[in-house]
Design a protein around this motif. Structure first.
Motif, mmCIF file in Angstrom:
data_model
loop_
_atom_site.group_PDB
_atom_site.id
_atom_site.type_symbol
_atom_site.label_atom_id
_atom_site.label_comp_id
_atom_site.label_asym_id
_atom_site.label_seq_id
_atom_site.Cartn_x
_atom_site.Cartn_y
_atom_site.Cartn_z
ATOM 1 N N GLY A 115 -1.023 9.260 8.896
ATOM 2 C CA GLY A 115 -0.061 7.970 8.564
ATOM 3 C C GLY A 115 -0.503 7.374 7.419
ATOM 4 O O GLY A 115 -1.316 7.467 6.657
ATOM 5 N N GLY A 116 0.110 5.963 7.141
ATOM 6 C CA GLY A 116 0.101 4.951 6.124
ATOM 7 C C GLY A 116 -0.114 5.728 4.873
ATOM 8 O O GLY A 116 1.086 6.170 4.229
ATOM 9 N N VAL A 117 -1.343 5.290 4.023
ATOM 10 C CA VAL A 117 -1.228 5.842 2.789
ATOM 11 C C VAL A 117 -1.509 7.495 2.710
ATOM 12 O O VAL A 117 -0.789 7.851 1.780
ATOM 13 C CB VAL A 117 -2.756 5.596 2.088
ATOM 14 N N MET A 118 -1.787 8.186 3.798
ATOM 15 C CA MET A 118 -1.502 9.664 3.648
ATOM 16 C C MET A 118 -0.418 9.942 3.656
ATOM 17 O O MET A 118 0.192 10.737 2.847
ATOM 18 C CB MET A 118 -2.416 10.008 4.879
ATOM 19 N N ARG A 119 0.462 9.290 4.565
ATOM 20 C CA ARG A 119 2.007 9.789 4.751
ATOM 21 C C ARG A 119 2.711 9.442 3.585
ATOM 22 O O ARG A 119 3.444 10.071 2.763
ATOM 23 C CB ARG A 119 2.570 9.254 5.874
ATOM 24 N N ALA A 120 2.639 8.162 3.023
ATOM 25 C CA ALA A 120 3.371 7.828 1.850
ATOM 26 C C ALA A 120 3.113 8.504 0.544
ATOM 27 O O ALA A 120 4.026 8.881 -0.171
ATOM 28 C CB ALA A 120 3.197 6.292 1.702
ATOM 29 N N SER A 121 1.912 8.775 0.329
ATOM 30 C CA SER A 121 1.586 9.707 -0.875
ATOM 31 C C SER A 121 2.120 11.179 -0.681
ATOM 32 O O SER A 121 2.551 11.827 -1.904
ATOM 33 C CB SER A 121 -0.165 9.757 -0.997
ATOM 34 N N HIS A 156 0.779 -1.307 -0.125
ATOM 35 C CA HIS A 156 -0.210 -0.042 -0.022
ATOM 36 C C HIS A 156 0.800 1.402 0.007
ATOM 37 O O HIS A 156 0.564 2.361 -0.642
ATOM 38 C CB HIS A 156 -0.927 0.058 1.104
ATOM 39 N N GLU A 157 2.005 1.311 0.700
ATOM 40 C CA GLU A 157 2.696 2.392 0.843
ATOM 41 C C GLU A 157 3.426 2.700 -0.519
ATOM 42 O O GLU A 157 3.445 3.902 -0.718
ATOM 43 C CB GLU A 157 3.856 2.185 2.067
ATOM 44 N N LYS A 158 3.867 1.643 -1.128
ATOM 45 C CA LYS A 158 4.700 2.063 -2.445
ATOM 46 C C LYS A 158 3.806 2.455 -3.333
ATOM 47 O O LYS A 158 3.903 3.322 -4.216
ATOM 48 C CB LYS A 158 5.026 0.668 -2.890
ATOM 49 N N THR A 159 2.332 1.966 -3.582
ATOM 50 C CA THR A 159 1.410 2.464 -4.326
ATOM 51 C C THR A 159 1.059 3.822 -4.195
ATOM 52 O O THR A 159 0.898 4.663 -5.050
ATOM 53 C CB THR A 159 0.078 1.634 -4.374
ATOM 54 N N ALA A 160 0.830 4.191 -2.784
ATOM 55 C CA ALA A 160 0.556 5.639 -2.242
ATOM 56 C C ALA A 160 1.845 6.662 -2.768
ATOM 57 O O ALA A 160 1.525 7.780 -3.157
ATOM 58 C CB ALA A 160 0.265 5.560 -0.894
ATOM 59 N N TYR A 161 3.017 6.140 -2.681
ATOM 60 C CA TYR A 161 4.176 6.752 -2.726
ATOM 61 C C TYR A 161 4.131 7.180 -4.289
ATOM 62 O O TYR A 161 4.269 8.368 -4.609
ATOM 63 C CB TYR A 161 5.323 6.065 -2.370
ATOM 64 N N ASP A 162 3.827 6.024 -5.107
ATOM 65 C CA ASP A 162 4.046 6.292 -6.777
ATOM 66 C C ASP A 162 2.873 7.167 -7.145
ATOM 67 O O ASP A 162 2.952 8.009 -7.954
ATOM 68 C CB ASP A 162 3.998 5.027 -7.230
ATOM 69 N N THR A 163 1.825 7.032 -6.335
ATOM 70 C CA THR A 163 0.830 8.006 -6.825
ATOM 71 C C THR A 163 0.803 9.403 -6.505
ATOM 72 O O THR A 163 0.444 10.321 -7.230
ATOM 73 C CB THR A 163 -0.690 7.495 -6.026
ATOM 74 N N GLY A 164 1.283 9.605 -5.340
ATOM 75 C CA GLY A 164 1.682 10.971 -4.873
ATOM 76 C C GLY A 164 2.721 11.513 -5.917
ATOM 77 O O GLY A 164 2.470 12.730 -6.477
ATOM 78 N N ALA A 165 3.631 10.823 -6.069
ATOM 79 C CA ALA A 165 4.527 11.242 -7.114
ATOM 80 C C ALA A 165 4.110 11.461 -8.595
ATOM 81 O O ALA A 165 4.571 12.657 -9.226
ATOM 82 C CB ALA A 165 5.953 10.240 -7.359
ATOM 83 N N ALA A 166 3.098 10.578 -9.035
ATOM 84 C CA ALA A 166 2.427 10.769 -10.298
ATOM 85 C C ALA A 166 1.487 11.943 -10.397
ATOM 86 O O ALA A 166 1.496 12.715 -11.296
ATOM 87 C CB ALA A 166 1.617 9.762 -10.807
#
Lengths: 168, 168, 168, 168
Positions: free
Chosen positions: C45-51, C21-31
């Motif tokens: 935290g979680g998806v919020m922080r990673a994005s 989930h974190e990787k997907t969120a990180y990549d979504t934030g970057a995109a």
């Protein structure tokens, strides 16, 4: 003297509310009033209005928390009207106001109230066979956290008995 | 059957509330109950608690809208408790809930309720000689728009009579 | 100069958030950042922080709307922090802030944001295979009203392309 | 990288805003932008619009938190728009969003923001000679609790310097 138990009834607004939903809502409101509890609702149409009417006609006290900022937008069966002025965000206020919640059918607004109730750990009971959120989430948890299980009941009377037990 | 008039009483919380404020608040709550109106309050201490107690002991109905998310945070004289879960932002809910408002002393929280009431044009009456917001804003407008003048009264009974007139 | 598009990313908080989930969120934030849009999130935290981290590290602007009343409660990758002071009721603020929404997994909080977005007709796209709310509601309507269908995408890049199309 | 300081500018809406207020608001927005801080505002007209314009034209970032539920209601100088959907209750969100606040004139809405800021202890500075709330409350405490004194400044530049000092 202790405060009375506060039971929120949620479900279809005018849109999507059938005569069967209205009858179930009316009977639920009446059973809440007979139990001595206060009925809380979203104060508008459909299940909200029918449950207020049932409670009012059985001699109970009814409270409506509405999205608008004017008291006059509430249905005519609310004894106390709280105009939140917050739009649909008031769904969270409904859930927070409840000691326990009864679900009759319902769509997206009902589901947002269920989510709020779940996060704030208010007990819930769904009336079986009323469709929508009641049948989709009755007997389940809203998510993997398994905070609080949504109970099920076969009739308004059973729903009120069951939610009163869950509260105490 | 029409809904009862809803009167909000605002003023000092525990902090800053003198025995005189409490007596005024108690008497105001009792006068509201005797008039047949519902007392709305912020549900906590000081003027809020004393007005609820006055209304309760005179046989009235009391509603408390509190900042917290748990019913148990309200004072013991609230018949209906609305835990807003919104912190002090609930001051706007208090104002919006009112058909009319009585001001007894009061500091910054009271003043935010007065501002909200002024913007949403809820009538207000201040009890003279109670200090704080009541004496600073009684007999004046909150701003140059002159939306709605804050009335003044010399006693709880007069305040209730006066706010009931302003509402109708 | 027109305002930039605002995309909300929602999903699991710390609790329930896997490395995937974190990787997907990180990549979504970057995109989102690469597309020139602003990332909105719930700021925790979680998806919020990673994005937020993904968007920040790709040079984007990040906004966090949090339940608490202190800025310091937000994760360290929020450029602008809005402490709502409203508890979980802030879920509605998140949804309202969005021009469009991307869903990655998610439990009850995510679902309340989906309901709010559905009622206020904000377009949504769920990332397939992330479980929770994303897989339960992706490709469907939240209720019988069929307001707005929740789209589906197979990757962060596709989700961002798809939500940008839905917004215009 | 630390988040930037967030400064809220409050004061007259269209109604009551003179060309002098607009110039002061414009210059304040520009000074905020030059300091590297983010401008937060209520996102509508008058002082809100002029301060956003000043910050935008000086290359700063502007955030508008509006009462309505649609982004399009904000003024055209907001880079990020938060449609709260909460009506005037959003005044509390404005205050909570601020690390510090600059007051230019202002009526009842401004005063409700000042009360919220005072209760949540956000530092405030009023620009002298701008009338309304700025001159009524500048140099004083909102109430007897003496939480936090509202500072005063003679110019936009001094107001920005002074609020930045108060924040750190």
């Amino acid at each position: 003297m202790a405060r009375k138990t506060q039971i929120l009834v949620i479900g279809h607004n005018d849109n999507g509310c059938t005569p069967e939903h209205e009858k179930t809502a009316y009977d639920t409101g009446a059973a809440i009033a007979r139990s001595g509890a206060v009925l809380i609702s979203g104060g508008l149409g459909g299940v909200m209005r029918a449950s207020c009417r049932g409670a009012r006609e059985a001699g109970g006290l009814t409270v409506g928390i509405i999205p608008q900022d004017a008291h006059s937008e509430a249905n005519e069966f609310c004894d106390v009207v709280l105009p939140s002025g917050m739009g649909l965000t008031r769904d969270f206020l409904n859930a927070l106001a409840a000691d326990g919640i009864i679900i009759i059918g319902g769509g997206s607004g009902t589901l947002s109230e269920v989510c709020a109730a779940y996060m704030y750990r208010r007990p819930m009971v769904a009336v079986r066979g009323t469709g929508g959120v009641a049948d989709r989430y009755g007997g389940t948890f809203v998510d993997y956290r398994e905070n609080i299980m949504i109970g099920q009941a076969d009739s308004p009377d059973e729903a009120v008995r069951s939610i009163l037990e869950a509260i105490t």
